[in-house]
Design a protein around this motif. Structure first.
Motif, mmCIF file in Angstrom:
data_model
loop_
_atom_site.group_PDB
_atom_site.id
_atom_site.type_symbol
_atom_site.label_atom_id
_atom_site.label_comp_id
_atom_site.label_asym_id
_atom_site.label_seq_id
_atom_site.Cartn_x
_atom_site.Cartn_y
_atom_site.Cartn_z
ATOM 1 N N VAL A 186 0.850 -1.195 0.000
ATOM 2 C CA VAL A 186 0.000 0.000 0.000
ATOM 3 C C VAL A 186 0.887 1.247 0.000
ATOM 4 N N GLY A 187 1.837 1.287 0.920
ATOM 5 C CA GLY A 187 2.733 2.435 0.995
ATOM 6 C C GLY A 187 3.566 2.608 -0.256
ATOM 7 N N ALA A 188 4.074 1.509 -0.782
ATOM 8 C CA ALA A 188 4.928 1.582 -1.968
ATOM 9 C C ALA A 188 4.162 2.096 -3.185
ATOM 10 N N VAL A 189 2.940 1.646 -3.367
ATOM 11 C CA VAL A 189 2.148 2.086 -4.522
ATOM 12 C C VAL A 189 1.828 3.578 -4.413
ATOM 13 N N ILE A 190 1.473 4.027 -3.229
ATOM 14 C CA ILE A 190 1.158 5.449 -3.040
ATOM 15 C C ILE A 190 2.410 6.295 -3.262
ATOM 16 N N GLY A 191 3.528 5.878 -2.688
ATOM 17 C CA GLY A 191 4.775 6.620 -2.869
ATOM 18 C C GLY A 191 5.233 6.635 -4.313
ATOM 19 N N LEU A 192 5.064 5.520 -4.994
ATOM 20 C CA LEU A 192 5.449 5.440 -6.409
ATOM 21 C C LEU A 192 4.611 6.397 -7.262
ATOM 22 N N ALA A 193 3.323 6.414 -7.012
ATOM 23 C CA ALA A 193 2.450 7.306 -7.776
ATOM 24 C C ALA A 193 2.830 8.771 -7.550
ATOM 25 N N ALA A 194 3.074 9.128 -6.306
ATOM 26 C CA ALA A 194 3.422 10.521 -6.001
ATOM 27 C C ALA A 194 4.794 10.883 -6.544
ATOM 28 N N GLY A 195 5.768 10.012 -6.355
ATOM 29 C CA GLY A 195 7.132 10.321 -6.769
ATOM 30 C C GLY A 195 7.309 10.372 -8.267
ATOM 31 N N LYS A 196 6.763 9.415 -8.974
ATOM 32 C CA LYS A 196 6.933 9.366 -10.428
ATOM 33 C C LYS A 196 6.214 10.510 -11.127
ATOM 34 N N LEU A 197 5.021 10.833 -10.674
ATOM 35 C CA LEU A 197 4.248 11.865 -11.372
ATOM 36 C C LEU A 197 4.431 13.254 -10.778
ATOM 37 N N GLY A 198 4.828 13.327 -9.520
ATOM 38 C CA GLY A 198 4.920 14.618 -8.864
ATOM 39 C C GLY A 198 6.285 15.254 -8.851
ATOM 40 N N GLY A 199 7.319 14.477 -9.086
ATOM 41 C CA GLY A 199 8.663 15.043 -9.105
ATOM 42 C C GLY A 199 9.289 15.136 -7.721
ATOM 43 N N ARG A 200 10.230 16.054 -7.582
ATOM 44 C CA ARG A 200 11.057 16.154 -6.385
ATOM 45 C C ARG A 200 10.540 17.131 -5.337
ATOM 46 N N ASN A 201 9.312 17.467 -5.340
ATOM 47 C CA ASN A 201 8.787 18.386 -4.342
ATOM 48 C C ASN A 201 8.875 17.732 -2.966
ATOM 49 N N PRO A 202 9.438 18.422 -1.970
ATOM 50 C CA PRO A 202 9.604 17.814 -0.650
ATOM 51 C C PRO A 202 8.292 17.545 0.085
ATOM 52 N N LEU A 203 7.207 18.110 -0.384
ATOM 53 C CA LEU A 203 5.903 17.843 0.215
ATOM 54 C C LEU A 203 5.419 16.429 -0.086
ATOM 55 N N LEU A 204 5.772 15.904 -1.241
ATOM 56 C CA LEU A 204 5.203 14.633 -1.701
ATOM 57 C C LEU A 204 5.550 13.427 -0.823
ATOM 58 N N PRO A 205 6.788 13.243 -0.352
ATOM 59 C CA PRO A 205 7.023 12.104 0.536
ATOM 60 C C PRO A 205 6.210 12.173 1.830
ATOM 61 N N VAL A 206 6.091 13.366 2.391
ATOM 62 C CA VAL A 206 5.311 13.525 3.625
ATOM 63 C C VAL A 206 3.839 13.243 3.361
ATOM 64 N N LEU A 207 3.321 13.809 2.288
ATOM 65 C CA LEU A 207 1.926 13.568 1.927
ATOM 66 C C LEU A 207 1.691 12.087 1.635
ATOM 67 N N SER A 208 2.640 11.442 0.972
ATOM 68 C CA SER A 208 2.522 10.006 0.678
ATOM 69 C C SER A 208 2.440 9.192 1.960
ATOM 70 N N ALA A 209 3.262 9.535 2.932
ATOM 71 C CA ALA A 209 3.239 8.806 4.205
ATOM 72 C C ALA A 209 1.889 8.987 4.902
#
Length: 157
Positions: free
Chosen positions: A64-87
């Motif tokens: 579950v975590g990996a799929v959410i993180g993958l979706a955010a990281g691949k499509l969202g780029g390097r924004n530092p908000l995305l890992p926190v939001l993914s978690a």
């Protein structure tokens, strides 16, 4: 003796152009939308797995975590908000999946539909979740959140 000193000829090469500015790849808005969609889909799948097996599976919370993180990281780029939001989304998805799985199990035991149990309200489901929560339940939440954070951070393009 006099020597004629000749200055060196001007160099025949030109300087390399300055590198182009690095532009952030990805679209933060698209990354957020993809992470939310992934959270909803994985919550439903995780809940269905729990409902079918009557067990929480650690690898499923990791997925579950990996799929959410993958979706955010691949499509969202390097924004530092995305890992926190993914978690945070992974925590919500795992909790929602656990509650959905519990609703499926309760419906099966009571001989009613899962929709009937879900219509009783989220607060009743959450109270039941709190009563049945074990240390492993919280470990699964932590594993999923950590996986989402790391995958979003490491897969960011």
């Amino acid at each position: 003796m006099s020597q004629n000193f000749q200055p060196p000829a001007p160099s025949s090469y030109t300087e390399a152009p300055a590198p182009a500015p690095v532009q952030a790849s990805g679209n933060v808005g698209l990354g957020i939308v993809a992470a939310v969609v992934a959270a909803v889909a994985t919550a439903a799948a995780y809940g269905a797995i729990i409902g079918a097996t009557k067990y929480e599976i650690s690898y499923a919370s990791l997925a579950v975590g990996a799929v959410i993180g993958l979706a955010a990281g691949k499509l969202g780029g390097r924004n530092p908000l995305l890992p926190v939001l993914s978690a945070l989304l992974a925590l919500a998805a795992i909790l929602g999946g656990q509650m959905f799985g519990m609703a499926m199990i309760t419906a099966d035991e009571a001989g009613v539909s899962t929709t009937d149990v879900l219509n009783l309200g989220v607060s009743l489901l959450f109270d039941g979740w709190k009563e049945n929560a074990e240390p492993m339940t919280f470990l699964f939440l932590a594993v999923g959140g950590y996986a989402a954070f790391q995958v979003a951070r490491k897969t960011a393009a």
